[in-house]
Design an enzyme around this catalytic site. Structure first.
Site, PDB file in Angstrom:
ATOM      1  N   ASP A  97       0.822  -1.221   0.000  1.00 57.16           N
ATOM      2  CA  ASP A  97       0.000   0.000   0.000  1.00 57.16           C
ATOM      3  C   ASP A  97       0.850   1.262   0.000  1.00 57.16           C
ATOM      4  OD1 ASP A  97       0.890  -0.874   2.550  1.00 57.16           O
ATOM      5  OD2 ASP A  97      -0.384   0.631   3.499  1.00 57.16           O
ATOM      6  N   GLU A  98       0.215   2.335  -0.414  1.00 62.58           N
ATOM      7  CA  GLU A  98       0.737   3.697  -0.275  1.00 62.58           C
ATOM      8  C   GLU A  98       2.198   3.852  -0.687  1.00 62.58           C
ATOM      9  OE1 GLU A  98      -1.666   5.774   3.256  1.00 62.58           O
ATOM     10  OE2 GLU A  98      -0.306   4.240   4.004  1.00 62.58           O
ATOM     11  N   VAL A  99       2.506   3.471  -1.918  1.00 65.54           N
ATOM     12  CA  VAL A  99       3.876   3.649  -2.392  1.00 65.54           C
ATOM     13  C   VAL A  99       4.013   5.034  -3.012  1.00 65.54           C
ATOM     14  CG1 VAL A  99       5.685   2.734  -3.878  1.00 65.54           C
ATOM     15  CG2 VAL A  99       4.048   1.181  -2.795  1.00 65.54           C
TER      16      VAL A  99
END
Lengths: 542, 542
Positions: A335-337
């Site tokens: 997630d959330e790269v």
């Protein structure tokens, strides 16, 4: 009538409701007791006012003759000891002591189909049980020892004390099974370190609400407390403190073993390529060096996806993790790269060009995740990833489970629809971010979630394997974990276990949850109050 | 520089800030330590890097020759024992044991002007102290023993341990006094019962933040836990439980005595005429019978202001309360009176007519409150009332203190202005309703309150005698009280104690409050975290 009874008990002494109190008084004087006090509500439940006194000195757990599991079944023997203390909290001598009594004995006889005493619970474990309480005995039948554990929990909640301290259980018939197979709680041990004792205590409380998966978000940006055998520098340099703020191999084994005895799976998460700042401290060249113009800025971004050494490292790390954690599922994050660092790095840009990704960094991300999923697949693990991965990865293997964490009620329903339409299994976490707090009875929001109320076929609905309560750690550590988690998480527990139609009224749930919360307090769990009122036994700690 | 140091320590291990960490490393290696770690910030504080090791085996508290108080001063003797354990948390033998050591001794020498050892702190008690730490000794001078207690707290916060466990204190000079005389915490023991232990522990933590008034909102609508000698039925019928959910006379004495030893006043509140539903259970004819049309509805409203028996009852109750609680202040409530029941009652309406109040029930309310204030005045008590009373009562005695609890930041400033203009003394609670919770760092809101930032003369500002943090009990009991209160209440504590200009930056306060929160945790207080991070010694309880 039953509801009116419970409502009166729930509001006794809080609001002046003379009529209600009158009914309550009559009930108390007749010596009756409502036995609706099982949380989460069983699928099928009938009980009568016929009740049997229980004498701790003449109370036994035993294995039925036809049971596949018999004495020395580790899981059940341990459960008998625990539940004896939970059922008779006032009794000081404990279970197993030679006891004499003139009373007729009461025996809880357990019969299970499979002697899976030394195994671990898994995604296919049946938790179904049948419990029949009659004069002198209770029969508890289950397919597995894990189902028997759920039945023991239910039995323990049926027992109550009258005003003179005598224990009773009413004649009861219960058939029960979970609505969803996967009912998880996430703890985050990276943003704050949680002492092992706090984790074990949470596992206890999870079992009281019939949760069956502990999602251990063990590492993240702020710290890396997992002490790896293969890469000890990860914790010695990446933990908040290399000695006091780590989980040793022995700690991890203790958590897994404790969880097993409660029928709880331990799902480890090693989130990458983002959320890995702490990894970089103990593993050089793992993170992407960020650039300012043509020179490295000194800061680092996500895991470097262009170096072969990255995948060699990950293969060795996940090999270790796969052997340490017995569950067949593993959570890979994803997630959330943040792409800004990757974009700044000339080696990454060159790699993008070589691979023909153009300027689309989601392709690079997909490339990375595919490599990681392949590593864990080769280790015979089923991957769970946060929903972000689905958005950027077309070729995600079909047996990967997608973990939905984003959005409003409206938007996560769309996601449920979209992802199950693609044939993917999903887990719902979005409405249960329980670290978010608000003044008042926000448990109602957790209770009224309808995980299958999205547009889709019956086949699609079957792909929703369960839900998860997430306690992210920005503002939570051992000082406030328990009252933030309980009983608010129990609201989600009933949604995940019980029949939706029977539990459609949040107002009917209220007095039942108040009652259950007092049971948690009696068991030494600092479960916070839902509203004005009291428990017979208040929390006495400080 | 100092701020940068503290900032780095505060964020160590949380964010990758290589430069900061570099400075930190240098500092650690030089063996330096910042000694800004006193919360609330003293008025005047200078310290140097010169530091002195403290050996628990050669550490003494003593009375200076010129001190008015000498050995056997109850307050200080008890404080020496407590602070020895707080200063040396690792030391197991304890204070007072015969000790041998080759180290040079370190003595904290206390000198006070008044030997007020057996009295109670009051509204005029000086809390000023001067603390001077040099080689081999610290001199603590104060006008009163209460000031000496504040100085001991400060000294205890100056002591720190290096990585090898050695205790140190730096050369320091402190002159300190509180900005406001009245710095209170309200606990509500009616909406939920708080075990005495939970109250005592809260008193401990209050002293760590230099709070000096415990406002005990002891009874209210839901329950009446105060066991009255004169009217035992009030608790036997009005408490949640007549035996387990009450405060006996002995419990109350214990709370007052414990508070005294920390220099904390106990301000009891017996709120009327509203908020009294529980009173009616044990005292018939006290509450107003509500009518539906021409017949009593069976429900009851506020205290009945038209019966002479009401005032006879109140006179006897407050006579008892005045003797049980030694403080010269008493809180009479007076808030949120609902007129609908009074309006419905024909006797009340007849009384209104007789008195010439017309249809203005605020006049009836004023009539009632005036009678109650007269009762307590005759008992030599100063009354505090909630701000509502000012609005409906023109003739309120000038020495009554108004307690501001309503409104937004904009509106309570108006109230401050309006009430002080009328020459009334005021207490500010409105911005510190700490039972209200929100996700994130809401302590910042409590910190940035400016109690004197309203339009008014210097004389008006002097009428603001202090502030109060209110922990109303709708959703709070012993399970969650401590992490909700601490360290959020400590933010208000600094606003009420410290110089406003020196504490104007909430960002500078952040690492200091993080540090103080870890001190609270070390002292066994479940103070919740402010943000991502860790304490050297995490909370180990479960």
């Amino acid at each position: 009538m039953c509801n009116i009874e419970v409502m009166c008990i729930g509001s006794f002494g809080r609001y002046t409701r003379p009529k209600c109190n009158l009914i309550l008084l009559i009930i108390l004087q007749l010596g009756l007791h409502t036995v609706e006090g099982v949380w989460p509500l069983p699928q099928s439940f009938t009980s009568s006012t016929e009740r049997y006194p229980l004498n701790p000195n003449a109370f036994y757990f035993g294995y039925g003759r036809q049971s596949a599991a018999q004495q020395d079944c580790s899981v059940l023997d341990a459960a008998f000891k625990r539940y004896f203390s939970l059922i008779f909290p006032d009794y000081t001598s404990g279970y197993g002591v030679l006891r004499f009594s003139g009373d007729k004995p009461f025996t809880v006889e357990i019969r299970v189909d499979h002697a899976d005493c030394d195994s671990y619970p898994n995604e296919n474990s049946s938790e179904r049980y049948n419990l029949s309480v009659s004069a002198g005995q209770a029969s508890l039948n289950a397919e597995t020892v894990w189902g028997a554990l759920r039945g023991l929990e239910t039995f323990s909640q049926l027992v109550y004390q009258d005003d003179f301290g005598t224990y009773f259980v009413n004649k009861t018939e219960i058939d029960d099974f979970p609505r969803f197979q996967f009912r998880a709680i996430l703890l985050d041990t990276s943003r704050h370190y949680l002492p092992v004792q706090a984790i074990l205590k949470t596992l206890d409380a999870m079992a009281y609400s019939k949760f069956n998966v502990f999602h251990w978000h063990i590492v993240d940006d702020p710290s890396f407390p997992y002490q790896s055998r293969t890469f000890p520098d990860l914790s010695s340099k990446g933990a908040f403190h290399p000695m006091t703020h780590i989980y040793t191999q022995s700690d991890v084994r203790r958590v897994i073993s404790h969880a097993r005895l409660w029928g709880i799976r331990v799902l480890p998460e090693f989130d990458s390529p983002g959320h890995t700042q702490s990894w970089g401290k103990g593993q050089s060249d793992l993170l992407t060096p960020c650039y300012r113009g043509s020179t490295p800025s000194g800061t680092f971004g996500p895991v470097n996806p262009v170096l072969p050494s990255t995948y060699q490292f990950m293969a060795r790390l996940f090999k270790e993790v796969s052997s340490v954690f017995p569950d067949s599922y593993i959570h890979l994050g994803g997630d959330e790269v943040d792409f800004s660092c990757w974009k700044s790095n000339p080696d990454v840009r060159a790699f993008m060009q070589k691979m023909g990704f153009g300027g689309d960094f989601t392709k690079l991300e997909a490339f990375y995740m595919e490599k990681i999923v392949n590593i864990t697949s080769a280790l015979n693990k089923t991957s769970i990833v946060w929903q972000d991965v689905f958005d950027y990865h077309e070729r995600i293997p079909k047996d990967t489970v997608l973990h939905i964490w984003k959005g409003t009620p409206a938007s996560y329903k769309e996601e449920l629809s979209r992802m199950t339409k693609a044939g993917m299994r999903v887990l719902l976490a979005a409405p249960w971010y329980i670290n978010h707090i608000a003044y008042g009875q926000d448990w109602r929001n957790y209770y009224t979630v309808q995980p299958l109320n999205f547009s889709g076929t019956e086949e699609q609905k079957k792909l929703v394997i369960g839900g998860e309560v997430c306690m992210w750690g920005e503002y939570v550590d051992a000082t406030n974990l328990t009252p933030r988690l309980w009983p608010r998480a129990s609201a989600a527990a009933e949604r995940l276990w019980s029949d939706e139609k029977q539990t459609s009224s949040v107002d009917e749930a209220f007095p039942r949850l108040q009652d259950f919360r007092c049971k948690l307090v009696r068991r030494g769990i600092r479960a916070e109050p839902l509203h004005v009122g009291h428990c017979k036994h208040e929390y006495q700690g400080v």
